[in-house]
Design a protein around this motif. Structure first.
Motif: not given
Length: 274
Positions: A157-172
């Motif tokens: 759910a976290i990733e899906a929201h971030v990806r839906s909002q634009g080009r952002y980096g998500i720390l892994e």
């Protein structure tokens, strides 16, 4: 209290109530710090304010002396391209900065852990939007948790929201975590991934969920102080965190002052606290 699934700590309802005391203290401390953030304030001044408030209200700072090398402060204060674990000091906040403030407290042996990212004065539109997206992803993650579900339901759910909002980096390389009698416990809670994996979400499981998102690359460096994590490309980062649990009635955000009732209601999620 019981242990299951590779050492995951399961709390009784009474122990969750004790965690709520620690969590509320953390939430109140962060709101105090939010109101104190302004141009001209040093990160050390914020740290002093946090330690005084926690100790005056019967708590012990979780972070001070933690791990090796021992963390030297009560809060993590990470500015601009510093994502997490920044050490407070003489740095003066200036207009246009953003500061991630991560705070933990122990009350009667139980931990609370939360973080927020605060704009200093006026910030650029893309930076303000980054903060909004990251905070919303945290709430979307917690809203996805159900008894009988899996930990990566939160991650997805976290990733899906971030990806839906634009080009952002998500720390892994840095994740959320279990929490209770220790600050960091099993299981890890990644901020990306497929749903339906990882340990089962059961009553008495407490998790600290903490998306870390950047305007650029997901890659980071560990700085010479052996604590501060910064983006490799110098892009601005945001970090939000809450400690929460799921009861038979619904979600309960232990570090939110209202228990998360208002924000969860806006997402159509039943409130499981008191």
């Amino acid at each position: 209290m019981a242990f299951r699934d590779r050492g995951i700590e399961i709390k009784t309802p009474a122990q969750i109530e004790l965690m709520r005391v620690a969590g509320r203290l953390v939430g109140e401390t962060l709101e105090l710090l939010r109101s104190a953030v302004r141009p001209g304030v040093t990160t050390l001044e914020l740290d002093t304010l946090a330690e005084t408030h926690i100790r005056d209200h019967g708590g012990i700072p979780s972070f001070k002396g933690y791990s090796q090398p021992p963390f030297p402060a009560t809060i993590c204060a990470s500015v601009n391209d510093e994502v997490v674990h920044g050490i407070p000091g003489a740095r003066v906040l200036t207009d246009g900065d953003v500061i991630s403030i991560d705070c933990g407290a122990i009350v009667e042996g139980w931990h609370g852990d939360a973080a927020l990212t605060v704009p200093v004065g006026e910030v650029a539109d893309d930076v303000r939007r980054l903060l909004e997206v990251t905070e919303e992803s945290l709430w979307r993650g917690m809203a996805a948790a159900r008894l009988g579900g899996r930990v990566t339901d939160i991650s997805h759910a976290i990733e899906a929201h971030v990806r839906s909002q634009g080009r952002y980096g998500i720390l892994e390389d840095y994740t959320g975590h279990g929490i209770g009698t220790e600050m960091h416990m099993s299981p890890n809670v990644p901020n990306y991934g497929r749903r339906g994996r990882g340990p089962t979400i059961v009553e008495g499981l407490a998790l600290a969920v903490e998306p870390m998102v950047t305007l650029g690359s997901k890659h980071t460096d560990l700085l010479e102080d052996e604590w501060t994590v910064a983006t490799v490309d110098g892009s601005v980062a945001a970090h939000f965190e809450h400690t929460f649990t799921v009861t038979p009635q619904g979600a309960w955000v232990l570090t939110a002052i209202d228990g998360g009732a208002a924000r969860l209601a806006s997402l159509g999620v039943p409130f499981g606290g008191r």
